[in-house]
Write a protein that holds these residues in place. Structure first.
Motif, PDB file in Angstrom:
ATOM      1  N   THR A 147       9.286  35.578  26.117  1.00  0.00           N
ATOM      2  CA  THR A 147       9.773  36.002  26.262  1.00  0.00           C
ATOM      3  C   THR A 147      10.351  36.180  28.038  1.00  0.00           C
ATOM      4  O   THR A 147      11.583  35.041  28.434  1.00  0.00           O
ATOM      5  CB  THR A 147      10.574  37.805  25.847  1.00  0.00           C
ATOM      6  OG1 THR A 147      10.500  37.376  25.045  1.00  0.00           O
ATOM      7  CG2 THR A 147      11.903  37.615  26.591  1.00  0.00           C
ATOM      8  N   MET A 150      10.696  32.532  28.149  1.00  0.00           N
ATOM      9  CA  MET A 150      11.515  31.700  28.315  1.00  0.00           C
ATOM     10  C   MET A 150      13.161  32.132  29.653  1.00  0.00           C
ATOM     11  O   MET A 150      14.327  31.526  29.546  1.00  0.00           O
ATOM     12  CB  MET A 150      12.589  32.351  26.744  1.00  0.00           C
ATOM     13  CG  MET A 150      11.597  31.442  26.098  1.00  0.00           C
ATOM     14  SD  MET A 150      11.928  32.575  24.080  1.00  0.00           S
ATOM     15  CE  MET A 150      14.000  31.725  24.246  1.00  0.00           C
ATOM     16  N   ILE A 151      12.871  33.687  30.082  1.00  0.00           N
ATOM     17  CA  ILE A 151      13.829  34.116  30.807  1.00  0.00           C
ATOM     18  C   ILE A 151      14.202  32.709  32.748  1.00  0.00           C
ATOM     19  O   ILE A 151      15.037  32.599  32.765  1.00  0.00           O
ATOM     20  CB  ILE A 151      13.660  35.214  31.628  1.00  0.00           C
ATOM     21  CG1 ILE A 151      14.109  36.087  29.841  1.00  0.00           C
ATOM     22  CG2 ILE A 151      14.442  35.950  32.546  1.00  0.00           C
ATOM     23  CD1 ILE A 151      13.169  37.722  30.449  1.00  0.00           C
ATOM     24  N   ASN A 154      15.260  29.632  31.500  1.00  0.00           N
ATOM     25  CA  ASN A 154      16.098  29.123  31.616  1.00  0.00           C
ATOM     26  C   ASN A 154      17.392  29.799  32.963  1.00  0.00           C
ATOM     27  O   ASN A 154      18.640  28.906  33.339  1.00  0.00           O
ATOM     28  CB  ASN A 154      17.192  29.524  30.427  1.00  0.00           C
ATOM     29  CG  ASN A 154      16.901  29.444  28.884  1.00  0.00           C
ATOM     30  OD1 ASN A 154      17.764  28.607  28.690  1.00  0.00           O
ATOM     31  ND2 ASN A 154      15.697  30.318  28.080  1.00  0.00           N
ATOM     32  N   THR A 242      15.364  40.356  24.131  1.00  0.00           N
ATOM     33  CA  THR A 242      15.051  39.348  24.455  1.00  0.00           C
ATOM     34  C   THR A 242      16.548  37.775  24.103  1.00  0.00           C
ATOM     35  O   THR A 242      16.623  37.329  25.941  1.00  0.00           O
ATOM     36  CB  THR A 242      14.781  38.268  23.309  1.00  0.00           C
ATOM     37  OG1 THR A 242      12.866  38.950  23.251  1.00  0.00           O
ATOM     38  CG2 THR A 242      14.008  37.043  23.626  1.00  0.00           C
ATOM     39  N   VAL A 246      17.658  36.349  28.460  1.00  0.00           N
ATOM     40  CA  VAL A 246      17.503  34.936  28.413  1.00  0.00           C
ATOM     41  C   VAL A 246      18.972  34.713  28.706  1.00  0.00           C
ATOM     42  O   VAL A 246      19.218  33.774  29.796  1.00  0.00           O
ATOM     43  CB  VAL A 246      16.887  34.843  27.227  1.00  0.00           C
ATOM     44  CG1 VAL A 246      17.628  32.472  27.353  1.00  0.00           C
ATOM     45  CG2 VAL A 246      15.883  35.281  27.098  1.00  0.00           C
ATOM     46  N   SER A 247      20.335  35.273  27.932  1.00  0.00           N
ATOM     47  CA  SER A 247      21.812  35.128  27.802  1.00  0.00           C
ATOM     48  C   SER A 247      21.991  35.250  30.020  1.00  0.00           C
ATOM     49  O   SER A 247      22.893  34.372  30.089  1.00  0.00           O
ATOM     50  CB  SER A 247      22.739  35.172  26.968  1.00  0.00           C
ATOM     51  OG  SER A 247      22.300  36.662  27.417  1.00  0.00           O
ATOM     52  N   ASN A 249      21.123  34.398  32.663  1.00  0.00           N
ATOM     53  CA  ASN A 249      20.536  33.696  32.880  1.00  0.00           C
ATOM     54  C   ASN A 249      21.262  31.842  32.679  1.00  0.00           C
ATOM     55  O   ASN A 249      21.213  31.018  33.579  1.00  0.00           O
ATOM     56  CB  ASN A 249      18.662  33.144  32.596  1.00  0.00           C
ATOM     57  CG  ASN A 249      18.857  33.951  33.472  1.00  0.00           C
ATOM     58  OD1 ASN A 249      18.170  34.466  34.576  1.00  0.00           O
ATOM     59  ND2 ASN A 249      17.408  35.028  32.696  1.00  0.00           N
TER      60      ASN A 249
END
Length: 253
Positions: A147, A150-151, A154, A242, A246-247, A249
Motif C-alpha cells: 500500500t 502504491m500511495i 500514484n 488503502t 491511494v486516491s 494522490n
C-alpha cells in the motif's frame, strides 16, 4: 522453617504446571525445518503453511468460478454459486468506484478484491484450525508496504514533484508531515496485526485452559466474533484505508 519447606513444593508444582501449559499452548510462530538461502538460515514456519493453504483455497475458488462463468447459459437463470460470485464482484466494484472515483476506481477493483479476499480468508483461517497468517507481523507489514508503494507511486504519477514539495507546506509542519507519511505502513500493519493476534491469543488460552470435552462446543460462539466478525471488519478497514490513501494522490477533477 516448616512453613518454608511447605511452600517450596507449591512453588515447584506451580512452575511445573506453567511449563506443562506452555508446552501445550502455542501462540507464537513455530519453525518446522531450517534451510539456507544465499548464506542466510531461514525457517519454514506455520505461517508459511497457513499462507499456502489460504492461497490454494483462493486459486481453487477462482478456477471453479471461471469455469462456472464460462459454462453459464445466458438464456437461463444463474445458479446459487454464480449469483454469489456476481454479488461479490459487484459489491467490490461498487465499493471501489464509490471510494476512488469513477475515473480511477475501475483500475483498482481487481487488486482491492484480491486484497480483501486474502485478508478475510487469512483472518478466518482459525476456523480451519490454522494459525492466522495475519497474526504474523511480517505478513501484515508486507501488505502495508505494498500500500505504501502504491500511495507514492500514484503520488509521483499524478502530482509529479508536487508530491514532495507538498510535505513542506507549511514549512513549520514539514517534520510532522514527513513522520505522518512514514508512519502510514506502520499504523496499517500494527492495526491489522494487533486485532488478529489478540483474538488468536485469547482463543488459544481459552482452549488450553478448558477441559477438552468442553472445547468441542462451548467456545464455538466466540469464533463468530474473533474470527468472522472481527476478521471481516479488519479486512474492510485495511482495504478502505488503502483506497483512501491511494486516491488522495489523484489529480483533482
Amino acid at each position: 522453617m516448616n512453613s518454608g519447606m511447605a511452600f517450596a513444593p507449591i512453588v515447584l508444582a506451580a512452575n511445573s504446571g506453567t511449563k506443562a501449559a506452555s508446552k501445550e499452548l502455542s501462540i507464537g510462530i513455530d519453525g518446522y525445518f531450517q534451510y539456507e538461502l544465499f548464506g542466510q538460515k531461514l525457517y519454514f514456519t506455520n505461517t508459511h503453511i497457513s499462507i499456502l493453504i489460504v492461497m490454494l483455497i483462493l486459486v481453487i475458488f477462482a478456477v471453479v468460478a471461471n469455469q462456472v462463468i464460462k459454462r453459464a447459459d445466458p438464456n437461463k437463470a444463474p445458479g446459487a454459486f454464480l449469483n454469489f460470485v456476481e454479488l461479490l464482484v459487484e459489491s467490490v466494484d461498487k465499493l471501489t468506484i464509490s471510494t476512488m472515483g469513477e475515473k480511477h476506481g475501475p483500475k483498482f477493483c481487481n487488486y482491492i478484491g484480491t486484497l480483501f479476499a486474502f485478508i478475510f480468508l487469512a483472518n478466518t483461517s482459525g476456523l480451519l484450525g490454522l494459525r492466522p497468517p495475519t497474526a504474523d507481523y511480517g505478513v501484515t507489514l508486507s501488505l502495508a508496504l505494498i500500500t505504501f508503494v502504491m500511495i507514492h507511486y500514484n503520488g509521483f504519477k499524478y502530482q509529479k514533484i508536487g508530491h514532495i514539495t507538498g510535505l513542506f507546506k507549511p514549512l513549520v509542519l514539514s517534520p510532522i508531515n514527513i513522520i505522518g507519511e512514514l508512519a502510514t505502513p506502520i499504523s496499517l500493519s500494527l492495526r491489522l496485526f494487533g486485532n488478529v493476534m489478540s483474538g488468536t491469543l485469547m482463543m488459544t488460552l481459552l482452549y488450553g485452559l478448558l477441559y477438552k470435552p468442553i472445547t468441542l462446543f462451548w467456545p464455538g460462539f466466540l469464533h463468530v466474533y474473533f474470527d468472522v466478525f472481527s476478521g471481516a471488519i479488519q479486512s474492510y478497514v485495511f482495504c478502505m484505508l488503502t483506497m483512501v490513501f491511494v486516491s488522495g494522490n489523484f489529480e483533482e477533477e
